[in-house]
Scaffold this motif. Structure first.
Motif, PDB file in Angstrom:
ATOM      1  N   PHE A  54     -42.491  38.974   0.729  1.00 45.32           N
ATOM      2  CA  PHE A  54     -43.877  38.615   1.024  1.00 45.32           C
ATOM      3  C   PHE A  54     -43.884  37.550   2.107  1.00 45.32           C
ATOM      4  N   SER A  77     -41.291  46.505   2.768  1.00 45.73           N
ATOM      5  CA  SER A  77     -42.637  46.418   2.203  1.00 45.73           C
ATOM      6  C   SER A  77     -42.569  46.841   0.741  1.00 45.73           C
ATOM      7  N   ARG A  79     -44.049  49.483  -0.525  1.00 44.92           N
ATOM      8  CA  ARG A  79     -43.790  50.943  -0.535  1.00 44.92           C
ATOM      9  C   ARG A  79     -42.309  51.244  -0.371  1.00 44.92           C
ATOM     10  N   LEU A 103     -48.891  38.924  -5.633  1.00 42.65           N
ATOM     11  CA  LEU A 103     -49.935  39.893  -5.949  1.00 42.65           C
ATOM     12  C   LEU A 103     -50.465  40.651  -4.737  1.00 42.65           C
ATOM     13  N   ASN A 104     -50.542  40.002  -3.566  1.00 44.68           N
ATOM     14  CA  ASN A 104     -51.311  40.631  -2.486  1.00 44.68           C
ATOM     15  C   ASN A 104     -50.832  42.026  -2.077  1.00 44.68           C
ATOM     16  N   PRO A 105     -49.528  42.270  -1.947  1.00 45.47           N
ATOM     17  CA  PRO A 105     -49.117  43.644  -1.613  1.00 45.47           C
ATOM     18  C   PRO A 105     -49.564  44.659  -2.673  1.00 45.47           C
ATOM     19  N   GLU A 107     -52.319  44.309  -4.639  1.00 45.50           N
ATOM     20  CA  GLU A 107     -53.771  44.478  -4.449  1.00 45.50           C
ATOM     21  C   GLU A 107     -54.055  45.415  -3.290  1.00 45.50           C
ATOM     22  N   CYS A 108     -53.234  45.267  -2.250  1.00 40.37           N
ATOM     23  CA  CYS A 108     -53.442  46.057  -1.043  1.00 40.37           C
ATOM     24  C   CYS A 108     -53.192  47.546  -1.336  1.00 40.37           C
ATOM     25  N   TYR A 111     -54.198  48.615  -7.784  1.00 42.98           N
ATOM     26  CA  TYR A 111     -53.482  48.455  -9.056  1.00 42.98           C
ATOM     27  C   TYR A 111     -53.027  49.796  -9.636  1.00 42.98           C
ATOM     28  N   VAL A 129     -45.724  36.817  -9.648  1.00 43.27           N
ATOM     29  CA  VAL A 129     -45.629  35.357  -9.759  1.00 43.27           C
ATOM     30  C   VAL A 129     -46.986  34.675  -9.801  1.00 43.27           C
ATOM     31  N   ASP A 130     -47.917  35.136  -8.957  1.00 40.68           N
ATOM     32  CA  ASP A 130     -49.193  34.424  -8.819  1.00 40.68           C
ATOM     33  C   ASP A 130     -50.343  35.137  -9.538  1.00 40.68           C
ATOM     34  N   GLU A 135     -56.239  36.369 -14.940  1.00 42.29           N
ATOM     35  CA  GLU A 135     -56.700  37.249 -13.865  1.00 42.29           C
ATOM     36  C   GLU A 135     -56.134  38.655 -14.010  1.00 42.29           C
TER      37      GLU A 135
ATOM     38  N   VAL B  25     -52.120  31.452  -9.289  1.00 34.69           N
ATOM     39  CA  VAL B  25     -51.000  30.546  -9.010  1.00 34.69           C
ATOM     40  C   VAL B  25     -49.884  30.799 -10.008  1.00 34.69           C
ATOM     41  N   VAL B 287     -55.417  38.530  -1.971  1.00 29.92           N
ATOM     42  CA  VAL B 287     -55.140  37.292  -2.710  1.00 29.92           C
ATOM     43  C   VAL B 287     -54.108  36.460  -1.954  1.00 29.92           C
ATOM     44  N   ASP B 300     -49.504  46.782   4.609  1.00 32.42           N
ATOM     45  CA  ASP B 300     -48.684  46.588   3.408  1.00 32.42           C
ATOM     46  C   ASP B 300     -49.078  45.329   2.629  1.00 32.42           C
ATOM     47  N   GLU B 302     -48.983  42.273   3.843  1.00 35.06           N
ATOM     48  CA  GLU B 302     -48.329  41.064   4.360  1.00 35.06           C
ATOM     49  C   GLU B 302     -49.347  40.343   5.252  1.00 35.06           C
TER      50      GLU B 302
END
Lengths: 267, 403
Positions: A54, A77, A79, A103-105, A107-108, A111, A129-130, A135, B25, B287, B300, B302
């Motif tokens: 990340f 990535s 994927r 989380l962001n990858p 979310e992108c 889920y 981790v986050d 949430e 977090v 996020v 992706d 990032e």
């Protein structure tokens, strides 16, 4: 029974502790990862944690930050990490694989799409981790339905109420972060960790792994005396950093350290 | 003034503004965030705390900041009357100090002796180092290595104030990486450290808390406009990086539905080039840094590198309340390029004798477009969030001038 649960059950019956190595997918380049996963399983790893690179690894120390940066140079990535797990599964159907990342990858990707693809690739557990349980109300049931185990982090300052909540949502094992800090830190206090693990075990029957700050076989063995699993990450990733242009050497150094930890844990 | 009833009552108890905000977090930070939330809720209702805060804002920061009717500029543009809320006249030269005074008082109440901060342009770092010096606290400021270079003046100011400035060399070496590194410091030194976040972003309660400390801008402006013009403005304009000066101005006006609110993002070389810092204009929800909000990311997930001539706007995310105000349609988000901001910088300097910060110049740039479309009896209130002294070297370099 999930592959993680049956692995811990078998270890319990054999009175052994789990050794869980961590490397970052695609570090130092994508071709290094799968052969190294096999080499780690051969050297005595019971479960493999694979880091998803990340761009902003807030909970990681410099060693794993740099691993993410090396992997991202090769456009690794989420994927492609799933593709690596699928490749590993072609020749190893027994060693559980846990993805660890941010989380962001996820979310992108979405889920549900992630839960489905993780299942298809042969992923056994996911540690985000986050994403605290507060949430995770939408995501965790999707993982449960897909048969992928959500794994939560516990910290030295987690309250009993939080430990119980994560024990109720989590599957496979709980990961106890041994210190207040980032991965690869060096101020581990084993006495503190031991008493905290005893307390956590009074609240949940899930296996407890301990990570952050496990640098060598002696520390691994000491943790193995009271925890169910020992997680080692930065100490292995340092071997990759030190021999980036010599993949065979890096792989051998990783296997050697894991074998030493295995011996120390089993003796 | 603080007991004004707001039927707009976001965020909820977990920090959500609709789908945005929240607490994303690592586990170790959950307990300190809970403690911070409890302290914030307690002291924002504590008359003694509020009296001390008001005293410091009046006597140390220099509040209230004036409202200035830019008559010459308005005449030249031939449209709406432009008024400036002069946050540039605050002690330390920007709106940032409103928040650092508040958070530092909270840190003191919580018994913390060490404060840390992230900074982009250096204004928040200076404002944090300033209050730390006054309260005798240890202060560490994280700043991207690129920003350390382009904001050398502010780095020196922080050092003079006794702060340790840590240049962050990871990732894109700008504000987002400084924030990552500050989070790592906090998780490591969590027991004795108070993290003073500089913008209305991050995990709950930061977005709400920073907004509440900055809302003094909008509260003052309401009263001042009534006194000066006899009525409230027709439109509000503020620049948006993380968005603390904008939310500080907007918040007390959210329920005045007929007052338009414009947040101005940094379009850098132009939105179409991809080299910009405008997640509300060209990003999508994700996020990062403890909250869900609009982000600049690749396919992706990032985070991608951003660009703006203004270090304070060079950030791939934005405060979650702005994400909500965008989706709900209550506020409108637009953008100004580097070139437009520079032009506005020169126009304001030459016509009104006010040298604005490059961040604030983005707001001015949009006001220059907006005012001529409105009749001369309309009022546009622009938040002049900071002064431009810190940017003189950047502008000279850009224009090929050796000082």
């Amino acid at each position: 029974m999930s592959r993680l649960t049956s692995t811990f059950e078998a270890l319990r019956q054999a009175q052994r502790k789990a050794l869980i190595p961590f490397i970052t997918a695609g570090d130092p380049e994508p071709g290094f990862t799968v052969p190294t996963m096999h080499a780690m399983a051969e050297a005595g790893a019971d479960i493999i944690e694979l880091g998803v690179p990340f761009s902003d690894p807030m909970a990681d120390g410099p060693v794993i930050q740099k691993a993410s940066e090396r992997a991202l140079v090769h456009h690794m990535s989420l994927r492609k990490t799933l593709d690596l797990v699928a490749e590993f599964r072609r020749t190893d159907q027994t060693t559980p694989v846990v993805l660890m990342g941010y989380l962001n990858p996820v979310e992108c990707m979405g889920y549900q799409a992630f839960a489905d693809r993780a299942k298809d690739a042969g992923v056994d557990g996911v540690l985000t981790v986050d994403m605290p349980p507060e949430e995770a109300g939408e995501f965790v049931p999707m993982l449960h339905r897909a048969g992928v185990d959500p794994i939560f982090l516990l910290a030295p300052n987690s309250s009993d109420a939080r430990i119980e909540r994560m024990a109720a949502l989590g599957r496979g094992y709980l990961y106890y972060v041994s210190l207040k800090g980032v991965t690869g830190a060096s101020h581990l206090d084993l006495g503190d960790v031991e008493s905290k693990i005893a307390h956590i075990k009074s609240l949940t029957g899930l296996p407890i792994g301990v990570g952050f700050g496990v640098k060598n076989a002696e520390i691994a063995a000491a943790i193995g005396r009271f925890a169910d699993a020992v997680v080692v990450g930065s100490a292995l990733v340092e071997k990759i950093a030190a021999a980036q242009d010599r993949p065979e050497q890096a792989r051998k150094d990783i296997a050697d350290l894991l074998a030493a930890m295995r011996r120390a844990l089993d003796s | 003034m603080r007991d004004e009833i707001q039927s707009y009552n976001l965020p909820d108890d977990c920090g959500h503004f609709g789908p945005y905000g929240g607490i994303f977090v690592a586990e170790t930070l959950m307990e300190p965030l809970e403690a911070l939330k409890a302290a914030y809720h307690r002291y924002m209702k504590d008359p003694e705390f509020l009296a001390e805060l008001d005293h410091d804002l009046n006597h140390y920061v220099g509040r209230p900041s004036p409202i200035y009717h830019a008559e010459r500029l308005s005449r030249e543009l031939g449209g709406a009357q432009i008024y400036f809320k002069r946050e540039d006249l605050n002690h330390t030269g920007a709106h940032k100090v409103n928040n650092t005074v508040g958070q530092a008082l909270l840190a003191k109440r919580m018994g913390k002796r060490r404060v840390i901060a992230e900074t982009g342009a250096g204004q928040h770092g200076v404002a944090t180092a300033t209050v730390a010096a006054r309260l005798g606290m240890e202060c560490v400021v994280y700043m991207g290595a690129v920003d350390v270079e382009r904001q050398a003046l502010n780095v020196f100011r922080m050092k003079l104030l006794g702060a340790t400035v840590v240049a962050v060399d990871s990732g894109s070496k700008t504000l987002k990486d400084a924030l990552n590194e500050a989070m790592r410091d906090w998780v490591t030194n969590v027991d004795e450290t108070f993290y003073i976040i500089g913008t209305a972003a991050g995990p709950h309660p930061y977005p709400a808390m920073v907004r509440d400390f900055q809302a003094v801008i909008g509260r003052e402006a309401r009263g001042q406009m009534l006194g000066l013009a006899g009525r409230l403005p027709d439109a509000l304009v503020a620049c948006v990086g993380g968005g603390s000066n904008a939310i500080g101005l907007f918040y007390p006006f959210i329920e005045d539905r007929d007052i338009a609110m414009y947040g101005v993002e940094a379009a850098g070389d132009g939105i179409e080039t991809g080299r910009h810092s405008a997640p509300l204009s060209a990003g999508r929800p994700g996020v990062l840094h403890g909250n869900r909000t609009y982000l600049m990311e690749d396919e992706d997930g990032e985070i991608i590198e951003t660009h703006s001539i203004s270090a304070g706007l060079d950030y791939p995310g934005v405060g979650p309340e702005h994400a909500w105000l965008k989706d709900s349609g209550r506020a409108t988000y637009v953008s100004a390029t580097d070139a437009e901001a520079l032009e506005a910088f020169h126009i304001l300097t030459r016509l009104e004798g006010i040298i604005p910060a490059l961040e604030s110049s983005h707001a001015v740039a949009y006001a220059l477009k907006l005012a001529p479309t409105l009749s001369s009896d309309k009022i546009v209130l622009v938040n002049l969030s900071g002064r431009g002294d810190k940017d003189i070297h950047t502008i000279a370099t850009r224009e090929g001038i050796v000082l």
